[in-house]
Write a protein that holds these residues in place. Structure first.
Motif, PDB file in Angstrom:
ATOM      1  N   ASP A  10       0.812  -1.221   0.000  1.00 32.90           N
ATOM      2  CA  ASP A  10       0.000   0.000   0.000  1.00 32.90           C
ATOM      3  C   ASP A  10       0.849   1.277   0.000  1.00 32.90           C
ATOM      4  N   GLY A  11       2.177   1.137  -0.019  1.00 33.95           N
ATOM      5  CA  GLY A  11       3.057   2.303  -0.107  1.00 33.95           C
ATOM      6  C   GLY A  11       3.360   2.987   1.208  1.00 33.95           C
ATOM      7  N   THR A  12       2.871   2.461   2.311  1.00 29.69           N
ATOM      8  CA  THR A  12       3.173   3.064   3.602  1.00 29.69           C
ATOM      9  C   THR A  12       4.624   2.771   3.978  1.00 29.69           C
ATOM     10  N   GLU A  13       5.058   3.303   5.106  1.00 26.19           N
ATOM     11  CA  GLU A  13       6.457   3.164   5.515  1.00 26.19           C
ATOM     12  C   GLU A  13       6.875   1.705   5.680  1.00 26.19           C
ATOM     13  N   ASP A  14       8.184   1.474   5.475  1.00 27.26           N
ATOM     14  CA  ASP A  14       8.735   0.126   5.618  1.00 27.26           C
ATOM     15  C   ASP A  14       8.491  -0.402   7.028  1.00 27.26           C
ATOM     16  N   VAL A  15       8.365  -1.721   7.130  1.00 27.48           N
ATOM     17  CA  VAL A  15       8.028  -2.380   8.388  1.00 27.48           C
ATOM     18  C   VAL A  15       9.196  -3.278   8.806  1.00 27.48           C
ATOM     19  N   PHE A  16       9.571  -3.185  10.080  1.00 26.65           N
ATOM     20  CA  PHE A  16      10.649  -3.996  10.642  1.00 26.65           C
ATOM     21  C   PHE A  16      10.211  -5.462  10.664  1.00 26.65           C
ATOM     22  N   LEU A  17      11.147  -6.350  10.341  1.00 21.96           N
ATOM     23  CA  LEU A  17      10.877  -7.786  10.281  1.00 21.96           C
ATOM     24  C   LEU A  17      11.926  -8.511  11.111  1.00 21.96           C
ATOM     25  N   HIS A  18      11.483  -9.339  12.058  1.00 20.49           N
ATOM     26  CA  HIS A  18      12.419 -10.095  12.906  1.00 20.49           C
ATOM     27  C   HIS A  18      12.197 -11.587  12.704  1.00 20.49           C
ATOM     28  N   VAL A  19      13.284 -12.340  12.742  1.00 25.77           N
ATOM     29  CA  VAL A  19      13.249 -13.784  12.512  1.00 25.77           C
ATOM     30  C   VAL A  19      12.269 -14.500  13.455  1.00 25.77           C
ATOM     31  N   ASN A  20      12.098 -14.007  14.658  1.00 25.29           N
ATOM     32  CA  ASN A  20      11.188 -14.651  15.619  1.00 25.29           C
ATOM     33  C   ASN A  20       9.719 -14.545  15.210  1.00 25.29           C
ATOM     34  N   ASP A  21       9.418 -13.659  14.261  1.00 29.37           N
ATOM     35  CA  ASP A  21       8.042 -13.483  13.817  1.00 29.37           C
ATOM     36  C   ASP A  21       7.724 -14.240  12.531  1.00 29.37           C
ATOM     37  N   LEU A  22       8.693 -15.020  12.030  1.00 23.35           N
ATOM     38  CA  LEU A  22       8.487 -15.793  10.808  1.00 23.35           C
ATOM     39  C   LEU A  22       7.726 -17.076  11.102  1.00 23.35           C
ATOM     40  N   GLN A  23       6.795 -17.398  10.224  1.00 19.23           N
ATOM     41  CA  GLN A  23       6.085 -18.672  10.302  1.00 19.23           C
ATOM     42  C   GLN A  23       6.607 -19.618   9.230  1.00 19.23           C
ATOM     43  N   CYS A  24       7.831 -19.385   8.794  1.00 19.77           N
ATOM     44  CA  CYS A  24       8.464 -20.222   7.781  1.00 19.77           C
ATOM     45  C   CYS A  24       9.972 -20.208   8.020  1.00 19.77           C
ATOM     46  N   ASP A  25      10.669 -21.018   7.294  1.00 25.01           N
ATOM     47  CA  ASP A  25      12.124 -21.110   7.386  1.00 25.01           C
ATOM     48  C   ASP A  25      12.739 -19.780   6.958  1.00 25.01           C
ATOM     49  N   LYS A  26      13.643 -19.254   7.740  1.00 26.12           N
ATOM     50  CA  LYS A  26      14.247 -17.958   7.429  1.00 26.12           C
ATOM     51  C   LYS A  26      15.015 -17.972   6.111  1.00 26.12           C
ATOM     52  N   ARG A  27      15.406 -19.152   5.643  1.00 29.23           N
ATOM     53  CA  ARG A  27      16.123 -19.245   4.365  1.00 29.23           C
ATOM     54  C   ARG A  27      15.231 -18.923   3.177  1.00 29.23           C
ATOM     55  N   LEU A  28      13.912 -18.897   3.381  1.00 33.70           N
ATOM     56  CA  LEU A  28      12.978 -18.544   2.308  1.00 33.70           C
ATOM     57  C   LEU A  28      12.771 -17.045   2.192  1.00 33.70           C
ATOM     58  N   ILE A  29      13.272 -16.304   3.172  1.00 33.82           N
ATOM     59  CA  ILE A  29      13.082 -14.858   3.191  1.00 33.82           C
ATOM     60  C   ILE A  29      14.312 -14.179   2.601  1.00 33.82           C
ATOM     61  N   ALA A  30      14.093 -13.426   1.518  1.00 35.37           N
ATOM     62  CA  ALA A  30      15.177 -12.738   0.812  1.00 35.37           C
ATOM     63  C   ALA A  30      14.580 -11.527   0.102  1.00 35.37           C
ATOM     64  N   PRO A  31      15.414 -10.563  -0.276  1.00 39.73           N
ATOM     65  CA  PRO A  31      14.896  -9.401  -1.014  1.00 39.73           C
ATOM     66  C   PRO A  31      14.086  -9.825  -2.237  1.00 39.73           C
ATOM     67  N   GLY A  32      12.911  -9.208  -2.392  1.00 33.63           N
ATOM     68  CA  GLY A  32      12.031  -9.505  -3.515  1.00 33.63           C
ATOM     69  C   GLY A  32      10.954 -10.520  -3.217  1.00 33.63           C
ATOM     70  N   VAL A  33      11.084 -11.274  -2.131  1.00 34.88           N
ATOM     71  CA  VAL A  33      10.084 -12.294  -1.778  1.00 34.88           C
ATOM     72  C   VAL A  33       8.842 -11.597  -1.237  1.00 34.88           C
ATOM     73  N   ARG A  34       7.679 -12.026  -1.731  1.00 33.00           N
ATOM     74  CA  ARG A  34       6.415 -11.438  -1.260  1.00 33.00           C
ATOM     75  C   ARG A  34       5.949 -12.164  -0.004  1.00 33.00           C
ATOM     76  N   VAL A  35       5.529 -11.380   0.985  1.00 33.16           N
ATOM     77  CA  VAL A  35       5.091 -11.928   2.262  1.00 33.16           C
ATOM     78  C   VAL A  35       3.753 -11.333   2.676  1.00 33.16           C
ATOM     79  N   ARG A  36       3.081 -12.044   3.563  1.00 38.10           N
ATOM     80  CA  ARG A  36       1.857 -11.587   4.225  1.00 38.10           C
ATOM     81  C   ARG A  36       2.203 -11.482   5.697  1.00 38.10           C
ATOM     82  N   PHE A  37       1.745 -10.414   6.342  1.00 39.37           N
ATOM     83  CA  PHE A  37       2.089 -10.217   7.743  1.00 39.37           C
ATOM     84  C   PHE A  37       1.075  -9.307   8.425  1.00 39.37           C
ATOM     85  N   ALA A  38       1.101  -9.356   9.743  1.00 42.14           N
ATOM     86  CA  ALA A  38       0.294  -8.441  10.542  1.00 42.14           C
ATOM     87  C   ALA A  38       1.192  -7.272  10.910  1.00 42.14           C
ATOM     88  N   ALA A  39       0.776  -6.062  10.568  1.00 40.34           N
ATOM     89  CA  ALA A  39       1.541  -4.857  10.905  1.00 40.34           C
ATOM     90  C   ALA A  39       1.077  -4.372  12.275  1.00 40.34           C
TER      91      ALA A  39
END
Length: 129
Positions: A25-54
């Motif tokens: 939606d173009g709002t400010e960038d959101v901090f992301l921490h490994v403890n909040d992942l519901q998947c393997d951290k190796r799947l998270i990389a620049p360009g990967v699309r994610v769904r999250f609760a802000a």
């Protein structure tokens, strides 16, 4: 109060365990921490699309309950996602598979097939850019 949004990872340091997501939606960038992942951290990389609760954190917005955008929110990304390939890796895999099944393709035809498939993969965010 939190809202579920989608976005693209713009930076993630697997060693330090954190990064940032740019919401769609173009709002400010959101901090992301490994403890909040519901998947393997190796799947998270620049360009990967994610769904999250802000959610509002101590220092601004933070992402929680982070999953890959194509996954069910409660799904385990590890079991469902498989490998995340770059465009170059996907192109190589596709070339090998197509030539194994249709060895009579010309180079020009192969390039056209790869281009079409990569456009489709980008459209649906199937690859990490």
């Amino acid at each position: 109060m939190s809202s579920v949004v989608t976005g693209k990872v713009i930076r993630f340091d697997e060693v330090r365990g954190y990064g940032f997501v740019a919401p769609d939606d173009g709002t400010e960038d959101v901090f992301l921490h490994v403890n909040d992942l519901q998947c393997d951290k190796r799947l998270i990389a620049p360009g990967v699309r994610v769904r999250f609760a802000a959610e509002e954190g101590d220092r601004g917005l933070k992402a929680s309950r982070v999953s890959l955008a194509g996954q069910r929110p409660e799904g385990d990304c590890d079991e469902e996602a498989g490998d995340v390939l770059s465009a170059e890796e996907l192109s190589g895999e596709l070339t090998e598979a197509v030539l194994a099944d249709v060895p009579s393709l010309t180079g020009q035809q192969l390039v056209a097939v790869r281009r079409s498939f990569l456009e489709l993969a980008r459209k649906h965010d199937w690859i990490a850019e």
